[in-house]
Scaffold this active site. Structure first.
Site, PDB file in Angstrom:
ATOM      1  N   THR A 199       6.212 -76.490 -14.560  1.00 14.12           N
ATOM      2  CA  THR A 199       5.913 -76.313 -13.129  1.00 14.12           C
ATOM      3  C   THR A 199       5.456 -77.668 -12.559  1.00 14.12           C
ATOM      4  O   THR A 199       4.963 -78.523 -13.303  1.00 14.12           O
ATOM      5  CB  THR A 199       4.821 -75.249 -12.863  1.00 14.12           C
ATOM      6  OG1 THR A 199       3.543 -75.756 -13.267  1.00 14.12           O
ATOM      7  CG2 THR A 199       5.111 -73.946 -13.591  1.00 14.12           C
ATOM      8  N   GLY A 200       5.636 -77.841 -11.251  1.00 13.23           N
ATOM      9  CA  GLY A 200       5.258 -79.123 -10.636  1.00 13.23           C
ATOM     10  C   GLY A 200       6.118 -80.244 -11.170  1.00 13.23           C
ATOM     11  O   GLY A 200       5.642 -81.358 -11.419  1.00 13.23           O
ATOM     12  N   ALA A 201       7.431 -79.945 -11.347  1.00 12.40           N
ATOM     13  CA  ALA A 201       8.334 -80.917 -11.975  1.00 12.40           C
ATOM     14  C   ALA A 201       8.889 -81.936 -10.981  1.00 12.40           C
ATOM     15  O   ALA A 201       9.525 -82.905 -11.384  1.00 12.40           O
ATOM     16  CB  ALA A 201       9.488 -80.169 -12.652  1.00 12.40           C
ATOM     17  N   SER A 202       8.618 -81.730  -9.671  1.00  8.70           N
ATOM     18  CA  SER A 202       9.298 -82.569  -8.673  1.00  8.70           C
ATOM     19  C   SER A 202       8.797 -84.014  -8.613  1.00  8.70           C
ATOM     20  O   SER A 202       9.438 -84.862  -8.005  1.00  8.70           O
ATOM     21  CB  SER A 202       9.170 -81.936  -7.287  1.00  8.70           C
ATOM     22  OG  SER A 202       7.806 -81.851  -6.942  1.00  8.70           O
ATOM     23  N   GLY A 215       5.422 -87.078 -10.034  1.00  9.87           N
ATOM     24  CA  GLY A 215       4.211 -87.398 -10.793  1.00  9.87           C
ATOM     25  C   GLY A 215       4.326 -87.082 -12.272  1.00  9.87           C
ATOM     26  O   GLY A 215       5.355 -87.341 -12.921  1.00  9.87           O
ATOM     27  N   GLY A 262       4.586 -84.248 -13.838  1.00 11.44           N
ATOM     28  CA  GLY A 262       5.579 -83.226 -14.203  1.00 11.44           C
ATOM     29  C   GLY A 262       6.960 -83.833 -14.412  1.00 11.44           C
ATOM     30  O   GLY A 262       7.640 -83.536 -15.408  1.00 11.44           O
ATOM     31  N   SER A 314      -8.148 -81.375 -16.180  1.00 15.35           N
ATOM     32  CA  SER A 314      -8.617 -82.677 -15.698  1.00 15.35           C
ATOM     33  C   SER A 314      -9.993 -82.988 -16.290  1.00 15.35           C
ATOM     34  O   SER A 314     -10.750 -82.073 -16.614  1.00 15.35           O
ATOM     35  CB  SER A 314      -8.731 -82.617 -14.171  1.00 15.35           C
ATOM     36  OG  SER A 314      -9.464 -83.698 -13.686  1.00 15.35           O
ATOM     37  N   TYR A 353     -11.467 -78.362  -6.460  1.00 15.18           N
ATOM     38  CA  TYR A 353     -10.569 -78.910  -7.489  1.00 15.18           C
ATOM     39  C   TYR A 353     -11.250 -78.862  -8.865  1.00 15.18           C
ATOM     40  O   TYR A 353     -10.696 -78.343  -9.832  1.00 15.18           O
ATOM     41  CB  TYR A 353     -10.192 -80.346  -7.115  1.00 15.18           C
ATOM     42  CG  TYR A 353      -9.244 -81.010  -8.091  1.00 15.18           C
ATOM     43  CD1 TYR A 353      -7.876 -80.749  -8.041  1.00 15.18           C
ATOM     44  CD2 TYR A 353      -9.716 -81.884  -9.064  1.00 15.18           C
ATOM     45  CE1 TYR A 353      -7.012 -81.356  -8.938  1.00 15.18           C
ATOM     46  CE2 TYR A 353      -8.852 -82.495  -9.957  1.00 15.18           C
ATOM     47  CZ  TYR A 353      -7.499 -82.232  -9.892  1.00 15.18           C
ATOM     48  OH  TYR A 353      -6.643 -82.828 -10.792  1.00 15.18           O
TER      49      TYR A 353
HETATM   50  N1  LIG Z   1      -3.083 -87.743 -10.763  1.00 12.23           N
HETATM   51  C1  LIG Z   1      -4.177 -87.662 -11.492  1.00 12.23           C
HETATM   52  O1  LIG Z   1      -4.951 -88.635 -11.600  1.00 12.23           O
HETATM   53  C2  LIG Z   1      -4.511 -86.405 -12.204  1.00 12.23           C
HETATM   54  C3  LIG Z   1      -3.742 -85.270 -12.073  1.00 12.23           C
HETATM   55  N2  LIG Z   1      -4.107 -84.135 -12.766  1.00 12.23           N
HETATM   56  C4  LIG Z   1      -3.289 -82.925 -12.651  1.00 12.23           C
HETATM   57  O2  LIG Z   1      -1.955 -83.210 -13.011  1.00 12.23           O
HETATM   58  C5  LIG Z   1      -1.091 -82.269 -12.395  1.00 12.23           C
HETATM   59  C6  LIG Z   1       0.070 -83.000 -11.783  1.00 12.23           C
HETATM   60  O3  LIG Z   1      -0.438 -83.794 -10.722  1.00 12.23           O
HETATM   61  P1  LIG Z   1       0.193 -85.186 -10.289  1.00 12.23           P
HETATM   62  O4  LIG Z   1       1.488 -85.378 -10.948  1.00 12.23           O
HETATM   63  O5  LIG Z   1      -0.849 -86.213 -10.402  1.00 12.23           O
HETATM   64  O6  LIG Z   1       0.370 -84.915  -8.720  1.00 12.23           O
HETATM   65  P2  LIG Z   1       1.667 -84.730  -7.816  1.00 12.23           P
HETATM   66  O7  LIG Z   1       1.134 -84.388  -6.474  1.00 12.23           O
HETATM   67  O8  LIG Z   1       2.576 -85.876  -7.971  1.00 12.23           O
HETATM   68  O9  LIG Z   1       2.383 -83.464  -8.464  1.00 12.23           O
HETATM   69  C7  LIG Z   1       1.964 -82.166  -8.231  1.00 12.23           C
HETATM   70  C8  LIG Z   1       3.131 -81.241  -8.486  1.00 12.23           C
HETATM   71  O10 LIG Z   1       2.694 -79.900  -8.234  1.00 12.23           O
HETATM   72  C9  LIG Z   1       3.588 -79.314  -7.311  1.00 12.23           C
HETATM   73  N3  LIG Z   1       2.949 -78.307  -6.483  1.00 12.23           N
HETATM   74  C10 LIG Z   1       1.881 -78.467  -5.666  1.00 12.23           C
HETATM   75  N4  LIG Z   1       1.604 -77.317  -5.036  1.00 12.23           N
HETATM   76  C11 LIG Z   1       2.529 -76.421  -5.462  1.00 12.23           C
HETATM   77  C12 LIG Z   1       2.780 -75.067  -5.167  1.00 12.23           C
HETATM   78  N5  LIG Z   1       2.045 -74.387  -4.283  1.00 12.23           N
HETATM   79  N6  LIG Z   1       3.805 -74.449  -5.785  1.00 12.23           N
HETATM   80  C13 LIG Z   1       4.578 -75.120  -6.663  1.00 12.23           C
HETATM   81  N7  LIG Z   1       4.400 -76.400  -6.995  1.00 12.23           N
HETATM   82  C14 LIG Z   1       3.389 -77.041  -6.381  1.00 12.23           C
HETATM   83  C15 LIG Z   1       4.087 -80.468  -6.454  1.00 12.23           C
HETATM   84  O11 LIG Z   1       5.260 -80.092  -5.792  1.00 12.23           O
HETATM   85  P3  LIG Z   1       5.677 -80.719  -4.357  1.00 12.23           P
HETATM   86  O12 LIG Z   1       6.501 -81.912  -4.699  1.00 12.23           O
HETATM   87  O13 LIG Z   1       6.472 -79.637  -3.731  1.00 12.23           O
HETATM   88  O14 LIG Z   1       4.417 -81.024  -3.632  1.00 12.23           O
HETATM   89  C16 LIG Z   1       4.293 -81.517  -7.534  1.00 12.23           C
HETATM   90  O15 LIG Z   1       5.492 -81.317  -8.207  1.00 12.23           O
HETATM   91  C17 LIG Z   1      -1.947 -81.480 -11.414  1.00 12.23           C
HETATM   92  O16 LIG Z   1      -2.288 -80.240 -11.981  1.00 12.23           O
HETATM   93  C18 LIG Z   1      -3.188 -82.344 -11.266  1.00 12.23           C
HETATM   94  O17 LIG Z   1      -4.309 -81.601 -10.917  1.00 12.23           O
HETATM   95  C19 LIG Z   1      -5.169 -84.104 -13.603  1.00 12.23           C
HETATM   96  C20 LIG Z   1      -5.938 -85.208 -13.782  1.00 12.23           C
HETATM   97  C21 LIG Z   1      -5.670 -86.450 -13.089  1.00 12.23           C
HETATM   98  C1  LIG Z   2     -12.632 -99.487  -7.581  1.00 12.36           C
HETATM   99  C2  LIG Z   2     -11.776 -98.267  -7.442  1.00 12.36           C
HETATM  100  C3  LIG Z   2     -11.255 -97.787  -8.733  1.00 12.36           C
HETATM  101  C4  LIG Z   2     -12.413 -97.248  -6.529  1.00 12.36           C
HETATM  102  C5  LIG Z   2     -11.626 -95.975  -6.363  1.00 12.36           C
HETATM  103  C6  LIG Z   2     -12.545 -94.884  -5.903  1.00 12.36           C
HETATM  104  C7  LIG Z   2     -11.965 -93.460  -5.983  1.00 12.36           C
HETATM  105  C8  LIG Z   2     -10.840 -93.309  -4.980  1.00 12.36           C
HETATM  106  C9  LIG Z   2     -11.522 -93.068  -7.409  1.00 12.36           C
HETATM  107  C10 LIG Z   2     -12.668 -93.287  -8.413  1.00 12.36           C
HETATM  108  C11 LIG Z   2     -12.519 -92.232  -9.483  1.00 12.36           C
HETATM  109  C12 LIG Z   2     -11.167 -91.606  -9.184  1.00 12.36           C
HETATM  110  C13 LIG Z   2     -10.779 -90.322  -9.841  1.00 12.36           C
HETATM  111  C14 LIG Z   2     -11.333 -89.944 -10.992  1.00 12.36           C
HETATM  112  C15 LIG Z   2     -10.953 -88.767 -11.740  1.00 12.36           C
HETATM  113  C16 LIG Z   2      -9.582 -88.177 -11.338  1.00 12.36           C
HETATM  114  C17 LIG Z   2      -9.431 -86.786 -11.928  1.00 12.36           C
HETATM  115  C18 LIG Z   2      -9.342 -86.878 -13.431  1.00 12.36           C
HETATM  116  C19 LIG Z   2      -8.350 -85.982 -11.340  1.00 12.36           C
HETATM  117  O1  LIG Z   2      -8.012 -84.937 -11.883  1.00 12.36           O
HETATM  118  C20 LIG Z   2      -7.744 -86.298 -10.020  1.00 12.36           C
HETATM  119  C21 LIG Z   2      -8.011 -87.683  -9.489  1.00 12.36           C
HETATM  120  C22 LIG Z   2      -9.424 -88.166  -9.822  1.00 12.36           C
HETATM  121  C23 LIG Z   2     -10.424 -87.286  -9.127  1.00 12.36           C
HETATM  122  C24 LIG Z   2      -9.555 -89.643  -9.321  1.00 12.36           C
HETATM  123  C25 LIG Z   2      -9.394 -89.786  -7.817  1.00 12.36           C
HETATM  124  C26 LIG Z   2      -9.719 -91.149  -7.265  1.00 12.36           C
HETATM  125  C27 LIG Z   2     -11.131 -91.585  -7.665  1.00 12.36           C
HETATM  126  C28 LIG Z   2     -12.158 -90.657  -7.052  1.00 12.36           C
END
Ligand SMILES: NC(=O)C1=CN([C@@H]2O[C@H](COP(=O)(O)OP(=O)(O)OC[C@H]3O[C@@H](n4cnc5c(N)ncnc54)[C@H](OP(=O)(O)O)[C@@H]3O)[C@@H](O)[C@H]2O)C=CC1
Ligand SMILES: CC(C)CCC[C@@H](C)[C@H]1CC[C@H]2C3=CC[C@H]4[C@H](C)C(=O)CC[C@]4(C)[C@H]3CC[C@]12C
Length: 332
Positions: A8-11, A13, A15, A171, A193
């Site tokens: 899921t979420g393959a579009s 990041g 995924g 996360s 979140y």
């Molecule tokens: N980025 C980070 O630093 C971190 C990310 N994560 C987790 O990793 C996972 C992937 O996130 P990331 O790749 O970073 O973010 P992206 O926003 O790039 O990817 C999120 C994905 O989830 C899909 N999505 C969101 N809402 C829905 C919905 N309602 N139904 C179906 N699909 C949905 C998006 O689809 P669409 O393209 O349609 O929006 C997209 O494919 C998430 O669960 C996020 O919480 C965890 C820790 C850190």
């Molecule tokens: C000097 C820079 C690095 C300052 C950036 C400040 C903030 C924008 C970011 C600092 C910490 C970041 C995060 C930490 C944990 C991530 C978590 C694991 C996740 O699931 C989603 C994203 C984070 C919350 C991320 C987001 C940006 C920061 C808050």
């Protein structure tokens, strides 16, 4: 027979990178990508096929924040497949994020900065809202939609010759203090979140307890801090551009600054290669990248109370019952 993997979420990041990396690991899998609509599904499929022309890639459409859509996709998957070997429950949202820069500054003065930069503890808040089903949107999308999907796919996941696997993208922002059993959808707070990811960890722990004896195993991973659509929405793009050199530097001290989706998918891919019986249900598997760019996986014990997990699971089952009553016309 080829293994069937649903993501899921393959579009984009993590995924999308995961899909590419899984096909590099095993080009014979049948990869089923779940995206929000057919344009995204087709575009994603084309991208994947451009790199892996011989791959078997099919698509399904689902909005995980819409229970009718989840029930429909589960029915479609039950018709299409007899078995699912891996389900990556990866889609997630963090709407209306707000960064508290004062907290980061205080963190610098109190020696907690590195912890804050890797977990965002005390640094981030979000504004959540109700979705069309009357549920808090973050809880519904990040956890409950996926939970209903898993439950509706039980016949494809349980009792197979080989174990089936659930891999949840959680996360390091998951925090017990953001979660409460009495407000498990996090309607009252501003850390929806964090709460949804803690709820994910609790759910995975209980799923193992309930389903391991039927050959279904669940794990949680953290991709680390990845630059994706989700993170790019947190700050203006110009600010991220300015911060990028600092982020690369931070990586020398913070191994969870994986930064690219490819690196972030490390733990997901590692789990794909592990025997489920060898994994610890109380551990979260973190993707890490060294300062010099080497990827590896770090298992860390989760801060979960098993009694709370069981109570929360009962609440999920109650909500599931209400959902199924409401949408009884969509069930077989
Ligand atoms: N980025 C980070 O630093 C971190 C990310 N994560 C987790 O990793 C996972 C992937 O996130 P990331 O790749 O970073 O973010 P992206 O926003 O790039 O990817 C999120 C994905 O989830 C899909 N999505 C969101 N809402 C829905 C919905 N309602 N139904 C179906 N699909 C949905 C998006 O689809 P669409 O393209 O349609 O929006 C997209 O494919 C998430 O669960 C996020 O919480 C965890 C820790 C850190
Ligand atoms: C000097 C820079 C690095 C300052 C950036 C400040 C903030 C924008 C970011 C600092 C910490 C970041 C995060 C930490 C944990 C991530 C978590 C694991 C996740 O699931 C989603 C994203 C984070 C919350 C991320 C987001 C940006 C920061 C808050």
């Amino acid at each position: 027979m080829e293994r069937v993997v649903l993501v899921t979420g393959a579009s984009g990041g993590v995924g999308l990178a995961l899909c590419q990396r899984l096909l590099e690991e095993d080009g014979r899998i049948h990869l089923c990508i779940a995206c929000r609509n057919d344009q995204k599904s087709e575009a994603t499929r084309d991208l994947i096929l451009a790199a892996h022309p011989a791959a078997q890639v099919s698509t399904v459409e689902v909005d995980l924040g819409n229970l009718a859509s989840v029930l429909r996709v589960a029915q479609e998957l039950r018709c299409r497949f007899q078995r699912l070997d891996f389900v990556y429950l990866n889609a997630g949202i963090m709407p209306n994020p707000h960064v508290n820069f004062k907290a980061l500054w205080r963190g610098l003065l109190t020696g907690k900065l590195l912890h804050m930069l890797t977990t965002a503890e005390g640094v981030m808040t979000q504004t959540d809202r109700l979705n069309g089903d009357g549920l808090q949107e973050v809880f519904a999308t990040n956890l409950f939609g996926h939970f209903i999907l898993v439950r509706q796919l039980e016949s494809l996941l349980c009792g197979n010759e080989k174990p089936s696997r659930l891999i949840w993208t959680s996360s390091s922002n998951a925090r017990e203090s953001a979660f409460s059993l009495s407000d498990y959808q996090h309607a009252k707070g501003q850390e929806s979140y964090s709460s949804s990811k803690y709820a994910t960890d609790l759910t995975s722990v209980v799923l193992n307890r309930k389903f391991n004896n039927q050959g279904l195993y669940s794990s949680v991973v953290c991709p680390g801090l990845v630059m994706s659509n989700m993170t790019y929405r947190i700050l203006p793009v110009f600010l991220w551009k300015l911060l990028m050199p600092i982020m690369w530097l931070i990586r020398f001290f913070a191994k969870t600054y994986t930064l690219t989706p490819h690196n972030g998918a490390e733990a997901h891919v590692w789990l794909f290669k592990q025997k489920p019986e060898s994994l610890d249900a109380l551990v979260k598997y973190h993707s890490c990248t060294s300062g010099l760019g080497k990827n590896y996986v770090e298992p860390r014990k989760m801060d979960v109370d098993e009694e709370t997990a069981e109570k929360f699971y009962q609440k999920l089952l109650e909500l599931e019952k209400e959902t199924l009553e409401k949408y009884s016309d969509l069930l077989d």
